[in-house]
Design a protein around this motif. Sequence first.
Motif, short mmCIF file in Angstrom:
data_model
loop_
_atom_site.label_atom_id
_atom_site.label_comp_id
_atom_site.label_asym_id
_atom_site.label_seq_id
_atom_site.Cartn_x
_atom_site.Cartn_y
_atom_site.Cartn_z
N TYR A 59 0.83 -1.21 0.00
CA TYR A 59 0.00 0.00 0.00
C TYR A 59 0.86 1.26 0.00
O TYR A 59 0.65 2.17 -0.81
N LEU A 60 1.85 1.32 0.89
CA LEU A 60 2.69 2.52 1.00
C LEU A 60 3.49 2.75 -0.28
O LEU A 60 3.55 3.88 -0.79
N VAL A 61 4.07 1.69 -0.81
CA VAL A 61 4.82 1.82 -2.06
C VAL A 61 3.89 2.24 -3.19
O VAL A 61 4.24 3.08 -4.03
N GLY A 62 2.69 1.66 -3.20
CA GLY A 62 1.73 2.02 -4.24
C GLY A 62 1.36 3.49 -4.21
O GLY A 62 1.19 4.13 -5.26
N LEU A 63 1.23 4.06 -3.02
CA LEU A 63 0.95 5.49 -2.91
C LEU A 63 2.05 6.31 -3.58
O LEU A 63 1.77 7.24 -4.34
N THR A 64 3.30 5.98 -3.28
CA THR A 64 4.40 6.77 -3.84
C THR A 64 4.49 6.59 -5.35
O THR A 64 4.88 7.52 -6.06
N LYS A 65 4.15 5.42 -5.85
CA LYS A 65 4.16 5.21 -7.30
C LYS A 65 3.08 6.03 -7.99
O LYS A 65 3.24 6.45 -9.14
N ARG A 66 1.97 6.26 -7.29
CA ARG A 66 0.91 7.11 -7.85
C ARG A 66 1.33 8.57 -7.85
O ARG A 66 0.80 9.37 -8.63
#
Length: 577
Positions: free
Chosen positions: A150-157
């Motif tokens: 989830y956290l990594v996905g946020l930064t990728k967005r």
Amino acid sequence: MTNFPRFPTLATFAVSALLATSALAAPAYDLVIRGGSVIDGSGAAPFTGDIGIKGERIVYVGPKAPGAGAKEIDATGQAVSPGFINMLSWATDSLIADGRGLSDLKQGVTLQVMGEGSSMGPLTPAMKAAEQSRQGDIKYDIWWNTLDEYLVGLTKRGIAPNVASMLGAEQPRVMILGEGDVDPTPEQLSAMRQIVVQAMEDGALGIGSSLIYAPGTYAETDELVALTTEAGRCGGVYLSHMRSEGDRLVEAVDELIEISRRAGAPAEIWHLKAAGRDNWGKLDTVIARIEAARAKGQRITANMYNYTAGSTGFDAAMPTWVQAGGREAWIERLKDPAIRARVLTEMRAAKPDFESLYRHAGAEGTLLVGFRSEALKPLTGKTLAEVAKARGVSPEDAIIDLIIEDGSRVQVVYFLMSEDNVRRQTALPWMSFGSDAAALAPEGVFLKSSTHPRAYGNVARLLGKYVREDKALPLTEAVRKMTSLPAHNLGLRDRGALKAGYYADVVIFDPATVADKATYENPRQFAVGVRDVVINGGLALSNGEPTGAPTGQVVRGRAWKGWKDGGCKTSAADWSW
């Protein structure tokens, strides 16, 4: 053949001179912040100086940075400090909808710390389905399974702030036991402990509990000790919305201290308060309990928001036994006339055996701010008393009816605290600060519901009201308690200070004008006085306006396997605290 020495030609001299000139002309820094009043986060007196940044790190802090920057910012007359850490953020959904996190960014927040009670992972397929069905105004696909995904996905967005999270204590409980009021077997508890270890090695900062809400409230002290023991041996801490902030406040503090002592890990109280007029006088005892534990070598700390009202749901108005099994089971029970009658009796008790924030606030002191149902949204901004009167029912009946009609806990504001206590708490040396709110903007999907003014003003209110106007604490101390103190408490690497080698999270603000503007009547108002915000060396806010740059990173805990020295140890005693 005779070898003759070779001498540089005129062309060689010209090339060498050109290279030397280019080297001299190359900027020494990507960014220099010049001439500001530098408050480095340590609590030391400010000095006039410069901050030199190269890449995502600070490389110079001192009186005058030698050399030029590719970009330079004149901070004359402004304060320059480390980025502020929001110790309790609910930007979990809001950053999916809008990665800028504007209500916090405009206050200088550079790190959002999440995970009170529940966290965004790990999730089983059943948990993902439940979360999807319970979404409110913000709709999104759940693309992740683990907390780190989830956290990594946020930064990728692409997000502006840094993000970090505790593992919610509810996650291993629900994964293994479901949402019911049950105790784990030894085998189940062992499985829950393994979930903690995995999350910590993925980068979680510790364990976060929320013990007035179902299903978190069903966890007994021994269970919490077991989970915190695992977090502690993984370099993590225990943060808790305690079992009571009102009638059993002192007992709840004692439980937190006991969990910390038995697990060997530091503990912090989320949003410390004495809720309800009958309990305002307990703050002295609470402070004494905490300071006695600290004197014995335990690291017990707290954080707070700077308002006399809290905000949560109507689940904090009724017994938790009726909420067992999840939201859907709770609502079905409330439709049963016999169960409803029992719940009403318990809600109206003078001294209920559950944490009732409604009892302390009363119907006049309960403000409705968030509904899922379009049909109920016109009630936003009204008090519970007004709605109950208009419907011709008791406030307690109105609460139950609204939960059933909305299919949610309904978000409300409860007026609970003493202003004198709030002011006093801001000055406690072991106190940091968290909004306990999402990071919002007065636009788009965020206009569908109201909020508490703390979402737009918690930091600015500290700096404007409590530092400048009330003089409850010095500016340097307020900055320390929003930067190096929480960074230390969480065990963060190279964050929380203006120091060479640290990540370049920097705020430029005007101490003479910084102020909150949000009110309970009109909470969607940005704070003023923060001019520029640098996050990981990138400019996220320039002259008060967001740049849209995706500057945010995932900030991970000490056991993260990505560190060269990552991984859990034998016990919490193997870590330095």
